[in-house]
Structure formats: C-alpha cells, structure tokens
Design a protein around this motif. Sequence first.
Motif, PDB file in Angstrom:
ATOM      1  N   ALA A 220      -3.953  -6.234-102.346  1.00  0.00           N
ATOM      2  CA  ALA A 220      -4.352  -4.839-102.363  1.00  0.00           C
ATOM      3  C   ALA A 220      -5.330  -4.553-101.228  1.00  0.00           C
ATOM      4  N   GLY A 221      -6.173  -5.526-100.912  1.00  0.00           N
ATOM      5  CA  GLY A 221      -7.107  -5.372 -99.807  1.00  0.00           C
ATOM      6  C   GLY A 221      -8.114  -4.265-100.064  1.00  0.00           C
ATOM      7  N   GLY A 222      -8.590  -3.659 -98.968  1.00  0.00           N
ATOM      8  CA  GLY A 222      -9.547  -2.561 -99.090  1.00  0.00           C
ATOM      9  C   GLY A 222     -10.882  -3.011 -99.661  1.00  0.00           C
ATOM     10  N   THR A 223     -11.478  -2.138-100.442  1.00  0.00           N
ATOM     11  CA  THR A 223     -12.828  -2.407-100.948  1.00  0.00           C
ATOM     12  C   THR A 223     -12.789  -2.989-102.355  1.00  0.00           C
ATOM     13  N   ARG A 224     -11.577  -3.382-102.794  1.00  0.00           N
ATOM     14  CA  ARG A 224     -11.435  -3.928-104.133  1.00  0.00           C
ATOM     15  C   ARG A 224     -12.376  -5.127-104.302  1.00  0.00           C
ATOM     16  N   PRO A 225     -13.133  -5.155-105.400  1.00  0.00           N
ATOM     17  CA  PRO A 225     -14.062  -6.281-105.557  1.00  0.00           C
ATOM     18  C   PRO A 225     -13.295  -7.586-105.772  1.00  0.00           C
ATOM     19  N   GLN A 226     -13.834  -8.637-105.212  1.00  0.00           N
ATOM     20  CA  GLN A 226     -13.228  -9.951-105.382  1.00  0.00           C
ATOM     21  C   GLN A 226     -14.043 -10.705-106.425  1.00  0.00           C
ATOM     22  N   VAL A 227     -13.347 -11.546-107.189  1.00  0.00           N
ATOM     23  CA  VAL A 227     -14.078 -12.380-108.140  1.00  0.00           C
ATOM     24  C   VAL A 227     -13.775 -13.832-107.809  1.00  0.00           C
ATOM     25  N   SER A 228     -14.789 -14.661-107.917  1.00  0.00           N
ATOM     26  CA  SER A 228     -14.620 -16.085-107.630  1.00  0.00           C
ATOM     27  C   SER A 228     -14.265 -16.823-108.918  1.00  0.00           C
TER      28      SER A 228
END
Length: 661
Positions: A220-228
């Motif tokens: 999705a990319g963009g500003t979507r938050p990433q989770v580790s």
Amino acid sequence: MSTLQWILMDHVVALLGVATWFATGVTAALGRHRIALALLGAAVLVTVARLGTVALLADRGWWFVQEKVLLGLPMLGAAGLVAVLLAGPRLLAARQSPAAGLPAGALVAVLTAGFAALAGLVVTFTAGYPLTWSTALIAVALVCAAALLTARVVGRPAAPAAEAGSPEHTPAAAGPTALSRRRFLGVAGGVVAAGAGATGVGLLFRDPEAMVTGGGPGHAGGTRPQVSVADLRGPGAPAARGTARRHVLTARTGTVTIPSGRAIDAWSYEGRLPGPAITATEGDLIEVTLRNADIEDGVTVHWHGYDVPCGEDGAPGATQHAVQPGGEFVYRFQADQVGTYWYHTHQASHPAVRKGLYGTLVVTPREDRPEAERGLDLTLPVHTFDDVVILGDQEGRAVHDVRPGQPVRLRLINTDSNPHWFAVVGSSFRVVAVDGRDLNQPGEVREVGLRLPAGGRYDLVLAMPEAKVTLLLDNDSDQGILLRPPGVGGGDRPLPDTADWPEFDLLDYGEPAAVPFDADDADRHFTIVLDRALAMVDGKPAYAQTVDGRAHPSVPDQLVREGDVVRFTVVNRSLETHPWHLHGHPVLILSRDGRRYSGSPLWMDTFDVRPGEVWEVAFRADNPGVWMNHCHNLPHQEQGMMLRLVYDGVTTPFASTSHAH
Ligand SMILES: [Cu+2]
C-alpha cells in the motif's frame, strides 16, 4: 495411472530417447549401417512416444511439463527432424551398397539429436519449473557447442587415411570454397552459441524479484503505519478464569537416559527427551523462558501449529534472533486453542530437532468433568534418534492398564522428518482431531493404517474393550503401546501385518459443516511448485530443494493483507514427499489431485504433498506478521525449501538475509 507413475514413465522414455539417438550415431560412425538404421527407427519411435507421455502429463498440470513443451521437445524435434532427413536416406542406401557410408554432416546431425535429448533431460532435473530465458539460452548454447565440437572431430581427416591418399574423405577434397564456407559457418555458429550462452549465464545474476502478490494489490505504501514483528507479542495476563503456566526450557547438549535405560547423545530442553510436556487449560497463559546453555548454533522455540502472535513464533531471522549460549528469550501467549501441538527449535532445525530439541504442547478444554471420567489420555510424540525410535518417552512397547469401557485418547505426534505408519489392533476408533483441530462427526474406523505426516498430529479416541488393544508403530511388533484390561494376562496374540491395511483417508471422513470463508472467492492465489534444481542455498550453489526453481532465501516473499482469503496451489514435481507447513495459520484443505475434500472441514498445519500431487488449500490472513512457509522435512527445509508469507505493513528487524527491508 498416478501422476507420479507418468512422471517416472516420462523420465524412462526420455532416457531411452537419449540412448537411442546416441546409439544411432555411434553405430553409424562405426559403419554398422543396418544396426544404425534400426536404431534410427527406434529413436524416432521413442521420440514420438515421448510426445505421448508429455501430453498425458500435461493433462495433470502445466507445471509438470512446461520446460519439456517449451524447450526440450522443440529442441529434440528440430534436431531429430534434421537428423532423419540427412541420415535416413543415406542409411537406407547403405543397406544396398555397404560402401556408401554416412557423410560427416549426417552423423553430426544424429549426434546433435542425442545432445538435444540429453539437454532436455538435464534441464528437467536441474532447472525444472518455471523455465527461464537463462536456462533456455544456456541449454541451446550447450547443444550448439556440442554439435560444433562434434563437427570438428568428425570432420577432421583421419591421419592414416590421409597418408594412404584417399582424399575424397578429407575436407580439403571439398575444395577451398567449400572449406572456407564450412569454416565460416563453424565460426559463426560458435559466436552465436557463445553469445547465447553468455547471455543465459548473465541472466542468472539478475536480482530475483523480492515479492509476489498472488494477483492481489502490492504494498500500500504511502504514510500507512508500519508495525514491527518485535511488537506483535502475546498478552501479559491470563484470561479471567485461567492461570499462568510457567516453564523454563534450558537447551543444552549432553547424554540423556530415557526410561527404557538407553543413553542418548542429545541436544535437549531441560535434559529430557522429549522436553518438558507443556499442558494448559483453555484460557491459561503459557509463559516459557528459553535459555541456551551451550548450543553453539543458537536455539528458539517454535510452537508448531499454534497460532501465536507473530513475535512469539520462534522463527529466527523473521520473528527474533536465535538465542545464543548464555542468552534468554521469554515466550508468552494465550492458550485459547485446544488440541495437540508440539514445540521445537527453529534454528538450524536440521539437525537440532533430530538431536532432541522438541517437546509437546497439549491444551484441554475448560470442563468440569472429574479427572477419572476422562479416562486415559496419552500424548505420544514419535521421534527417531539414529537407530532408536521413542514413542512418548519410551523405547519399545509401553504397557498401560485400562478398565474396559474407559475412554482412551491417543495423541499421536510425528516429530520426525518422514511419515510414520500407525495402526490400532483389537479395537475400532475415531480420529477426533487432526493437527489439533476437532473434526466434525468423525465415524468409527477399524483395521486401517494411519499415515501421519512429518510434523502432523492425529488424536484417536476409543472405548476400551474387554481384550487387549495394541497401537502399533511402523508395523513393528516391538514398537508401540499395549492397552491391557486389568487381570487379562497371557501371552501376546501374534500381531497382524498392518502394512497391508488400507490407508485411512481424510478425503471423505466425517460430516461437512460451514467454513468461515468462501475459498472460491479468494483475494490472492499463490502457486508453490516443489522440486529439486541447481540453485543458490545461503550463497552457495547446490542441488537444492526448490520452490518455483529457487531456494531460500531467494524465493520471493508472498505478500498478503490482513483479512485476505488466500489460496495456495501446492504442486510436487519431485520424487520425494514434502510435508508443507505454514506458520501462524491452519489451512483449510480444499482438494487433492482435483478431488474435493467432502467430509468434515479439515484444517491442517502440515499436509503431506506426495510426488506428483497437487493440493489446493486456503486460509484467512488473520494473524499479521512475517511467517515462514516451508517443507517440514527438515533436511529439505535446510536445502532451500522455504519462503516467507509477509503481511503488508509488517516489518522485521531480524532478517539477516537478502530479504532485509
Ligand atoms: Cu520436502
């Protein structure tokens, strides 16, 4: 015939093709023209037969024949046709006048057909599916090079003949123009072959694609938050009614003595084989502190089949770093799924699991039935240490006294890398759960063999009869469990040969029930083709166990999004069984070789894909993370048969491979 039989038949016919084409060339070169003519006829027949075996195999799936249809057969067909046109008439003529002989060009054409047949076979065994431009170019270049080399050898004048003054057989006799033309063709052919080969080799070093999306959207990319994954951890507290089950598992090397008295040189958790049995009641919290005393390779604990949060999964390089000697890692998860599971290290699993880093995990329902009414409940992991097989923690045949009428539950767990064969002698039984998940309305069966895949579990339930019951392992009368009503003495009756018993099949066992998603309307569909091929394994070239022609860590990640319905088609092109195991999600079995599973919904975490088989399975992507997806024959896993299923938006700080991102 089964697909495996067609695969074997096709290999045999292909090999015969190689043999007959080369034999034609050799006999022709030796001047045995009648035999050569017969062999040429045989080579043509075998090549036509090959079209038949490939066509029949194509009917089982394009994956089984792609490289044969697109490369092997066209190469052989073209070379064979030229060989027949050039050599056929000359060999026919030589029958009438033996002095006629075969011109060098015809001989080269026949041998080139042999090289083409051989190249096709080699491509099948070293590259397989999918065919790449690289493979095709290298194969064509090698066949051309072999043809040019043969032309040089065959075309060179034999020294004694030249001395004897028989110039009609030397190239020089063809005149200077013909000679230079031949030289020109040779050089031009060599340049083209070398160019094709070099391009093919160059393409080998292209960066492999890092990801496949199975027909669904990409990142999705963009500003979507990433989770580790490091943040995808279990809860700190048990559910309202549950308790915390705390264990320490210290992994160490050393001799372990099992109850039968045998000393085993092992790697173990807590100096026990199997490691401490972890049990819990639904809703409990399981907390396991892993320590590593002296396992140099490092260790983890992977909860096989248990859908823990990803950070608790124990997959080194994906969900954590392996715990090194002196180190520690605490696993914590809610026991909200009842059933029979097991745990093992996932670091250098082969050989570490084989040496003993495994144990059982059993979660029972929260119920108020008194212990006595529950009967006998045995957890029976089978494990092989070199030549010693232990079932539970016992070698040989353990004896249990059981009152007639008492319920018996046998939890069979295969912790080895190959299937085991179980049989129950003296009672009917029900298979009430597979891989920990209950089946719907399982019926009584008797005198069937249970083939338990590597990593898999079957829970058997029976009511103790008046006479003895034997659970037989691998049809070995010295291996298993004897259930004996109290007071029933006497010697053993001879046990039947259970190797001949029909194999229990889950295909139509139990009754259908609703499933939580529509597998025919999947969001993503991945195909996983299993085979052997030349590939890089951890930076070294190897005859690897491959997924789509590649080996870990070069197999592209499979990308999914939370909520997706995901479908796998798992195809086994090889001659070995591959117990396929996806972490973090049980998969719903849809079909095997086109036959739909029509009994109870069947959820498995490890399903045996035998040679030539095609399995369709599906699951809901409902457990975000970075998950290993691999063959549970652990030597196969080590030889490359592993990839990752990655959720969009989830990252891992633990990747030590080319997949770091
Ligand atoms: Cu395998």
